[in-house]
Design a protein around this motif. Structure first.
Motif, PDB file in Angstrom:
ATOM      1  N   VAL A   1      -1.093  -1.089   7.883  1.00 20.53           N
ATOM      2  CA  VAL A   1      -0.918  -0.722   6.470  1.00 20.53           C
ATOM      3  C   VAL A   1       0.220  -1.581   5.887  1.00 20.53           C
ATOM      4  O   VAL A   1       1.321  -1.598   6.446  1.00 20.53           O
ATOM      5  CB  VAL A   1      -0.533   0.784   6.342  1.00 20.53           C
ATOM      6  CG1 VAL A   1      -0.341   1.186   4.897  1.00 20.53           C
ATOM      7  CG2 VAL A   1      -1.570   1.659   7.040  1.00 20.53           C
ATOM      8  N   GLU A   2      -0.050  -2.284   4.781  1.00 20.28           N
ATOM      9  CA  GLU A   2       1.009  -3.109   4.152  1.00 20.28           C
ATOM     10  C   GLU A   2       2.090  -2.164   3.632  1.00 20.28           C
ATOM     11  O   GLU A   2       1.861  -1.376   2.710  1.00 20.28           O
ATOM     12  CB  GLU A   2       0.437  -3.919   2.987  1.00 20.28           C
ATOM     13  CG  GLU A   2      -0.420  -5.107   3.410  1.00 20.28           C
ATOM     14  CD  GLU A   2       0.348  -6.149   4.235  1.00 20.28           C
ATOM     15  OE1 GLU A   2       1.569  -6.317   4.008  1.00 20.28           O
ATOM     16  OE2 GLU A   2      -0.278  -6.786   5.114  1.00 20.28           O
ATOM     17  N   THR A   3       3.282  -2.229   4.239  1.00 22.78           N
ATOM     18  CA  THR A   3       4.332  -1.248   3.960  1.00 22.78           C
ATOM     19  C   THR A   3       5.622  -1.948   3.551  1.00 22.78           C
ATOM     20  O   THR A   3       6.041  -2.919   4.186  1.00 22.78           O
ATOM     21  CB  THR A   3       4.602  -0.408   5.247  1.00 22.78           C
ATOM     22  OG1 THR A   3       3.374   0.172   5.684  1.00 22.78           O
ATOM     23  CG2 THR A   3       5.630   0.681   5.013  1.00 22.78           C
TER      24      THR A   3
ATOM     25  N   VAL B   1      -2.571   8.659   6.397  1.00 27.50           N
ATOM     26  CA  VAL B   1      -2.765   7.428   5.611  1.00 27.50           C
ATOM     27  C   VAL B   1      -3.731   6.485   6.337  1.00 27.50           C
ATOM     28  O   VAL B   1      -4.651   5.929   5.722  1.00 27.50           O
ATOM     29  CB  VAL B   1      -1.405   6.722   5.352  1.00 27.50           C
ATOM     30  CG1 VAL B   1      -1.603   5.299   4.840  1.00 27.50           C
ATOM     31  CG2 VAL B   1      -0.570   7.540   4.369  1.00 27.50           C
ATOM     32  N   VAL B   2      -3.543   6.336   7.634  1.00 23.17           N
ATOM     33  CA  VAL B   2      -4.411   5.410   8.388  1.00 23.17           C
ATOM     34  C   VAL B   2      -5.859   5.901   8.343  1.00 23.17           C
ATOM     35  O   VAL B   2      -6.794   5.112   8.134  1.00 23.17           O
ATOM     36  CB  VAL B   2      -3.884   5.242   9.839  1.00 23.17           C
ATOM     37  CG1 VAL B   2      -4.873   4.488  10.705  1.00 23.17           C
ATOM     38  CG2 VAL B   2      -2.533   4.528   9.818  1.00 23.17           C
TER      39      VAL B   2
ATOM     40  N   GLU C   1       0.845  -1.205   0.000  1.00 20.26           N
ATOM     41  CA  GLU C   1       0.000   0.000   0.000  1.00 20.26           C
ATOM     42  C   GLU C   1       0.877   1.251   0.000  1.00 20.26           C
ATOM     43  O   GLU C   1       0.614   2.211  -0.705  1.00 20.26           O
ATOM     44  CB  GLU C   1      -0.906   0.006   1.238  1.00 20.26           C
ATOM     45  CG  GLU C   1      -1.978  -1.058   1.198  1.00 20.26           C
ATOM     46  CD  GLU C   1      -2.834  -1.009   2.456  1.00 20.26           C
ATOM     47  OE1 GLU C   1      -2.511  -1.729   3.418  1.00 20.26           O
ATOM     48  OE2 GLU C   1      -3.812  -0.243   2.476  1.00 20.26           O
ATOM     49  N   VAL C   2       1.934   1.189   0.822  1.00 19.01           N
ATOM     50  CA  VAL C   2       2.860   2.329   0.900  1.00 19.01           C
ATOM     51  C   VAL C   2       4.283   1.801   0.814  1.00 19.01           C
ATOM     52  O   VAL C   2       4.602   0.762   1.401  1.00 19.01           O
ATOM     53  CB  VAL C   2       2.677   3.092   2.240  1.00 19.01           C
ATOM     54  CG1 VAL C   2       3.672   4.248   2.346  1.00 19.01           C
ATOM     55  CG2 VAL C   2       1.252   3.629   2.386  1.00 19.01           C
TER      56      VAL C   2
ATOM     57  N   VAL D   1      -4.875   6.203  -0.560  1.00 12.10           N
ATOM     58  CA  VAL D   1      -3.891   6.756   0.380  1.00 12.10           C
ATOM     59  C   VAL D   1      -2.800   7.586  -0.313  1.00 12.10           C
ATOM     60  O   VAL D   1      -1.968   8.194   0.362  1.00 12.10           O
ATOM     61  CB  VAL D   1      -3.238   5.655   1.256  1.00 12.10           C
ATOM     62  CG1 VAL D   1      -4.285   4.908   2.055  1.00 12.10           C
ATOM     63  CG2 VAL D   1      -2.395   4.702   0.413  1.00 12.10           C
TER      64      VAL D   1
ATOM     65  N   LEU E   1       3.123   3.272  10.143  1.00 11.20           N
ATOM     66  CA  LEU E   1       2.174   2.784   9.135  1.00 11.20           C
ATOM     67  C   LEU E   1       1.888   1.292   9.322  1.00 11.20           C
ATOM     68  O   LEU E   1       0.730   0.871   9.464  1.00 11.20           O
ATOM     69  CB  LEU E   1       2.756   3.020   7.733  1.00 11.20           C
ATOM     70  CG  LEU E   1       2.806   4.484   7.269  1.00 11.20           C
ATOM     71  CD1 LEU E   1       3.812   4.674   6.146  1.00 11.20           C
ATOM     72  CD2 LEU E   1       1.411   4.922   6.833  1.00 11.20           C
TER      73      LEU E   1
ATOM     74  N   ARG F   1      -7.354   5.342   4.834  1.00 11.28           N
ATOM     75  CA  ARG F   1      -7.575   3.911   4.607  1.00 11.28           C
ATOM     76  C   ARG F   1      -8.845   3.443   5.327  1.00 11.28           C
ATOM     77  O   ARG F   1      -9.640   2.671   4.796  1.00 11.28           O
ATOM     78  CB  ARG F   1      -6.360   3.177   5.142  1.00 11.28           C
ATOM     79  CG  ARG F   1      -6.271   1.739   4.787  1.00 11.28           C
ATOM     80  CD  ARG F   1      -4.891   1.302   5.185  1.00 11.28           C
ATOM     81  NE  ARG F   1      -4.712  -0.112   5.032  1.00 11.28           N
ATOM     82  CZ  ARG F   1      -4.897  -0.967   6.016  1.00 11.28           C
ATOM     83  NH1 ARG F   1      -5.293  -0.558   7.201  1.00 11.28           N
ATOM     84  NH2 ARG F   1      -4.704  -2.259   5.797  1.00 11.28           N
ATOM     85  N   ARG F   2      -9.049   3.941   6.541  1.00  8.44           N
ATOM     86  CA  ARG F   2     -10.260   3.567   7.303  1.00  8.44           C
ATOM     87  C   ARG F   2     -11.515   3.991   6.551  1.00  8.44           C
ATOM     88  O   ARG F   2     -12.541   3.322   6.596  1.00  8.44           O
ATOM     89  CB  ARG F   2     -10.247   4.243   8.673  1.00  8.44           C
ATOM     90  CG  ARG F   2      -9.576   3.382   9.680  1.00  8.44           C
ATOM     91  CD  ARG F   2      -9.840   3.772  11.110  1.00  8.44           C
ATOM     92  NE  ARG F   2      -8.751   3.211  11.895  1.00  8.44           N
ATOM     93  CZ  ARG F   2      -7.861   3.900  12.573  1.00  8.44           C
ATOM     94  NH1 ARG F   2      -7.956   5.207  12.627  1.00  8.44           N
ATOM     95  NH2 ARG F   2      -6.891   3.302  13.210  1.00  8.44           N
TER      96      ARG F   2
END
Ligand SMILES: Cc1cc2nc3c(=O)[nH]c(=O)nc-3n(C[C@H](O)[C@H](O)[C@H](O)COP(=O)(O)OP(=O)(O)OC[C@H]3O[C@@H](n4cnc5c(N)ncnc54)[C@H](O)[C@@H]3O)c2cc1C
Length: 401
Positions: free
Chosen positions: A29-31, A312-313, A7-8, A322, A24, A316-317
């Protein structure tokens, strides 16, 4: 696997990139974090303000290095110039604003080790040891080509890749920069007398000479000198340098022993014209570089990391994109005042030391005189220093993302 989708993607594994990635990924968040192995050990130390410590505690980092950090309970400013208008000595005490300490000083290598060990515990974080070679921005995503041949595609790239930022160029962002006629020498030292948890900043005609406590009878020194003097001072033997430091510090800490690991940093200031666009958000020194005066640089960078994490969080929610333009614009809006006000304050203080212009010295002297005499003003300045009113991201308030 040659192509990773996240995602980031965070580019740069310095303290700010690691903090952004932890913030993140810790919130799910998939980082992907692209971190080149460090070429040299960073022997500097960082004075982390109380709000930065709160953020690192909230992210589960602080307990990994707390015993290696020294509290900063008092800060003394001493005018050590030989000028006509000299400022009175000012001492700030954290107890005056009800805090045990303004913050903590820690060696960068311990801070980085603690951040790395926390980052490796988070399952949503993919650690990639490589150099980012090319960053390509598109309508709906951003892609990073690595030295290993691998490619990472994400909705947003966080550029934490320092002062020569590849992400910044890829986003098409210019900077405004300035060089000062000053060089900072940095090293740590052991001393015979205790520092009593007090940092002391001597203001000299070439810039500040700042001793900051480390655990035990040790301190770090940021010694700002004329660039013409820097090579001679940096090449002194340990014994001769110790004598020079003892002389310049008026034997405040008694006999000095220099520790290995000297650094030499030409002083510069640089601010990006925008902090985010084209699916790229800039954090830390990719966004702003300032002289090491008043311990501002990394503290600002940690607030960048906390802010981009928060935005970002939240996006995303709500099921939003994002990396959308409104998110990077919001990031720009939320960070600009904090960065501008700190950059101006550091620049003004530094110039007032260098300038022979009597009225400017008078203003500095008057400012410090008022701080010394007027309790409410002094306390307001202390509170602003520890927790800036212009920017208190959730993490700095101890709230998880
Ligand atoms: C002498 C001195 C003393 C200081 N003292 C303080 C202090 O007391 N308090 C304070 O708040 N601040 C202080 N600062 C400022 C602070 O050191 C910086 O703000 C901080 O180091 C910036 O961190 P960063 O993560 O943004 O950048 P960096 O630490 O520069 O990290 C950038 C990272 O990106 C990596 N990178 C770059 N390009 C690529 C690429 N293409 N691919 C992959 N990785 C890449 C680099 O290898 C590096 O690891 C001081 C600065 C100096 C010079």
């Amino acid at each position: 696997m040659n192509h990773t989708i996240a995602e980031v993607v965070v580019v740069g594994g310095g303290p700010v990139g690691l903090t952004a990635a932890i913030a993140l990924a810790g919130a799910g968040v998939e980082t992907a974090l692209i971190a080149m192995p460090a070429a040299v050990t960073d022997n500097r130390t960082t004075a982390l303000l109380a709000s930065s410590v709160t953020a690192l505690d909230t992210l589960g980092v602080w307990n990994r290095y707390a015993d290696q950090a020294a509290p900063l309970r008092r800060m003394r400013l001493v005018d050590d110039t030989a000028r006509l208008l000299r400022a009175p000595e000012v001492c700030f005490d954290a107890a005056e604003i009800g805090l045990p300490a303004f913050g903590y000083n820690i060696e960068n290598r311990h801070l980085l080790a603690a951040l790395e060990s926390r980052a490796r515990d988070i399952s949503a974080l993919t650690f990639i040891a490589a150099k980012a070679e090319v960053v390509t921005t598109g309508e709906s995503d951003v892609s990073v080509g690595l030295s290993t041949g691998r490619r990472i595609t994400a909705k947003l790239a966080v550029g934490a890749d320092g002062r020569r930022s590849l992400c910044r160029s890829a986003a098409g962002i210019e900077t405004e920069s300035r060089r000062y006629p000053q060089t900072a020498l940095t090293f740590s030292l052991a001393h015979a007398r205790p520092h009593n948890d007090t940092s002391t900043e001597f203001h000299t005609e070439s810039g500040p000479f700042t001793l900051v406590p480390l655990p035990g009878s040790r301190s770090s020194l940021v010694f700002v000198v004329d660039p013409a003097d820097a090579p001679r001072l940096a090449a002194l033997s340990d014994a001769d340098l110790a004598t020079e430091i003892e002389r310049r510090s008026h034997s405040l800490l008694g006999k000095i022993m220099i520790e290995p690991g000297r650094g030499v940093f030409p002083l510069t200031a640089e601010v990006a014209r925008r902090f985010g666009q084209n699916r790229i958000a800039l954090v830390g020194e990719a966004a702003h570089v300032m002289p090491p005066i008043g311990a501002q640089g990394l503290n600002l960078g940690l607030r960048d990391a906390a802010t981009i994490g928060e935005l970002v969080v939240a996006a995303r929610r709500e099921g939003g994109d994002v990396g959308a333009q409104d998110l990077t614009a919001r990031y720009e809006h939320m960070r600009r005042a904090d960065v501008t006000s700190r950059s101006l304050a550091v620049d003004l203080l530094n110039r007032s030391l260098l300038s022979d212009f009597l009225p400017l010295q008078g203003v500095r002297g008057l400012g410090l005189y008022l701080l010394e005499r007027i309790g409410p003003l002094r306390r307001a300045v202390m509170r602003e220093g520890v927790a800036p009113a212009a920017s208190q991201p959730r993490l700095m308030r101890g709230e998880a993302l």
